[in-house]
Motif scaffolding. Structure first.
Motif, PDB file in Angstrom:
ATOM      1  N   LEU A 160       0.830  -1.206   0.000  1.00  0.00           N
ATOM      2  CA  LEU A 160       0.000   0.000   0.000  1.00  0.00           C
ATOM      3  C   LEU A 160       0.867   1.260   0.000  1.00  0.00           C
ATOM      4  N   ASP A 161       1.898   1.258   0.841  1.00  0.00           N
ATOM      5  CA  ASP A 161       2.787   2.411   0.892  1.00  0.00           C
ATOM      6  C   ASP A 161       3.525   2.582  -0.435  1.00  0.00           C
ATOM      7  N   GLY A 162       3.752   1.466  -1.135  1.00  0.00           N
ATOM      8  CA  GLY A 162       4.420   1.527  -2.435  1.00  0.00           C
ATOM      9  C   GLY A 162       3.584   2.194  -3.500  1.00  0.00           C
ATOM     10  N   ARG A 163       2.318   2.424  -3.214  1.00  0.00           N
ATOM     11  CA  ARG A 163       1.427   3.105  -4.159  1.00  0.00           C
ATOM     12  C   ARG A 163       1.274   4.594  -3.841  1.00  0.00           C
ATOM     13  N   ARG A 164       2.135   5.107  -2.990  1.00  0.00           N
ATOM     14  CA  ARG A 164       2.051   6.517  -2.595  1.00  0.00           C
ATOM     15  C   ARG A 164       3.356   7.242  -2.918  1.00  0.00           C
ATOM     16  N   SER A 165       3.717   7.237  -4.178  1.00  0.00           N
ATOM     17  CA  SER A 165       4.999   7.827  -4.565  1.00  0.00           C
ATOM     18  C   SER A 165       4.916   9.310  -4.898  1.00  0.00           C
ATOM     19  N   PHE A 166       3.828   9.729  -5.542  1.00  0.00           N
ATOM     20  CA  PHE A 166       3.727  11.114  -6.004  1.00  0.00           C
ATOM     21  C   PHE A 166       2.830  11.933  -5.077  1.00  0.00           C
ATOM     22  N   PHE A 167       3.368  13.032  -4.516  1.00  0.00           N
ATOM     23  CA  PHE A 167       4.756  13.435  -4.633  1.00  0.00           C
ATOM     24  C   PHE A 167       5.429  13.260  -3.282  1.00  0.00           C
ATOM     25  N   SER A 168       6.686  13.549  -3.185  1.00  0.00           N
ATOM     26  CA  SER A 168       7.463  13.257  -1.981  1.00  0.00           C
ATOM     27  C   SER A 168       7.060  14.118  -0.787  1.00  0.00           C
ATOM     28  N   GLY A 169       6.672  13.447   0.309  1.00  0.00           N
ATOM     29  CA  GLY A 169       6.323  14.157   1.536  1.00  0.00           C
ATOM     30  C   GLY A 169       7.538  14.727   2.237  1.00  0.00           C
ATOM     31  N   HIS A 170       8.636  13.957   2.246  1.00  0.00           N
ATOM     32  CA  HIS A 170       9.873  14.468   2.837  1.00  0.00           C
ATOM     33  C   HIS A 170      10.278  15.779   2.163  1.00  0.00           C
ATOM     34  N   SER A 171      10.190  15.805   0.844  1.00  0.00           N
ATOM     35  CA  SER A 171      10.606  16.987   0.088  1.00  0.00           C
ATOM     36  C   SER A 171       9.669  18.160   0.331  1.00  0.00           C
ATOM     37  N   SER A 172       8.366  17.900   0.312  1.00  0.00           N
ATOM     38  CA  SER A 172       7.400  19.005   0.419  1.00  0.00           C
ATOM     39  C   SER A 172       7.465  19.692   1.775  1.00  0.00           C
ATOM     40  N   PHE A 173       7.403  18.925   2.867  1.00  0.00           N
ATOM     41  CA  PHE A 173       7.349  19.616   4.162  1.00  0.00           C
ATOM     42  C   PHE A 173       8.711  20.147   4.600  1.00  0.00           C
ATOM     43  N   SER A 174       9.806  19.525   4.146  1.00  0.00           N
ATOM     44  CA  SER A 174      11.121  20.063   4.509  1.00  0.00           C
ATOM     45  C   SER A 174      11.395  21.374   3.784  1.00  0.00           C
TER      46      SER A 174
END
Length: 288
Positions: A160-174
């Motif tokens: 399930l987590d493998g289906r949540r690639s777009f877009f990066s959460g690490h990138s957006s909130f950092s």
């Protein structure tokens, strides 16, 4: 005059709406994480999805979140303490109460919109992840595709987590967190002031730009271990910058007077400014 005891003016009743917004967004994030992502069909021989799955993250979510939230708050807290102490000692009549009030207002007025911006960024990111259902580069390793059953046999949670690639959460909130901090410090240090050129402009600008090394490392690490496609990281980073600009301008720029007028010291009586001559919303410009 305010009826509240001096030193507690950092709390304003209208901020209750902002606190409520923070709680609502936190609850919404929790609910969003329970949504089943869109199940996009895939080719079990797709080389773009065949990268190995790492058991541990280079930058774990908890670490990324702690750095993104903790570093900006720590920087502003230290900066506010220095400015408040300098302001109290530089002008006669400004005592410890003035310094404490200035410090509390500065830190509070930064933290509230900052945290809300981070939360909104995370909420929108999670919603888009579920809607898009893009497969991560390591999806097939998570899937453990069976040619006999024509189905995935891996850990359901990993799939399930493998289906949540777009877009990066690490990138957006950092990027949201550090862009917000960069905008705040740029105003505080007068980097974009049009009236006068501040001393050490190049040095100040260098410090601001170097802040972005932290979110850049966090974002790039997601491609190094094949958790995200490069476009996931680029989109997340740009979205984080966008949210920070919107959040910052909504909470600060709209409330700052265009002339950035300093308080008239003649109106400061006994270390306590009047409401007409003193605006705490000017934050770090109080003694600059």
């Amino acid at each position: 005059m305010s009826s509240q005891p001096y030193g507690l003016e950092w709390f304003k009743p209208e901020n209750l709406y902002d606190y409520a917004a923070v709680v609502i967004v936190v609850v919404s994030i929790g609910l969003t994480n329970k949504i089943h992502p869109f199940e996009r069909p895939f080719d079990p021989n797709d080389p773009d999805l065949s990268h190995p799955h790492w058991k541990t993250d280079i930058v774990p979510m908890a670490t990324a979140f702690a750095v993104t939230v903790g570093v900006p708050i720590a920087v502003v807290t230290i900066f506010a303490a220095i400015k408040a102490a300098y302001g109290a000692s530089a002008v006669a009549g400004r005592g410890h109460k003035w310094a404490l009030a200035t410090f509390l207002v500065t830190v509070h007025d930064f933290c509230l919109p900052f945290v809300l911006t981070i939360e909104l960024t995370s909420l929108f990111t999670d919603v888009v992840k579920n809607w898009a259902g893009r497969l991560r580069p390591d999806f097939l390793d998570r899937c453990r595709w069976s040619a006999e059953t024509h189905a995935c046999t891996g850990d359901p949670a990993l799939i399930l987590d493998g289906r949540r690639s777009f877009f990066s959460g690490h990138s957006s909130f950092s990027f949201a967190g550090f862009t917000f901090l960069a905008l705040y410090l740029s105003d505080a240090l007068g980097i974009f002031a049009h009236q006068t050129k501040p001393r050490g402009l190049a040095f100040r600008l260098t410090l601001i730009i170097m802040l972005f090394l932290i979110p850049s490392y966090i974002a790039i690490s997601r491609t190094q271990q094949y958790i995200h496609h490069p476009t996931d990281v680029m989109t997340g980073s740009l979205f984080g910058v966008f949210m920070a600009v919107v959040g910052y301008r909504a909470h600060f720029k709209a409330r700052l007077p265009s002339h950035q007028q300093q308080p008239d010291l003649a109106d400061v009586e006994g270390g306590r400014p009047s409401e007409d001559s003193f605006n705490f919303d000017d934050r770090l410009r109080l003694v600059s």
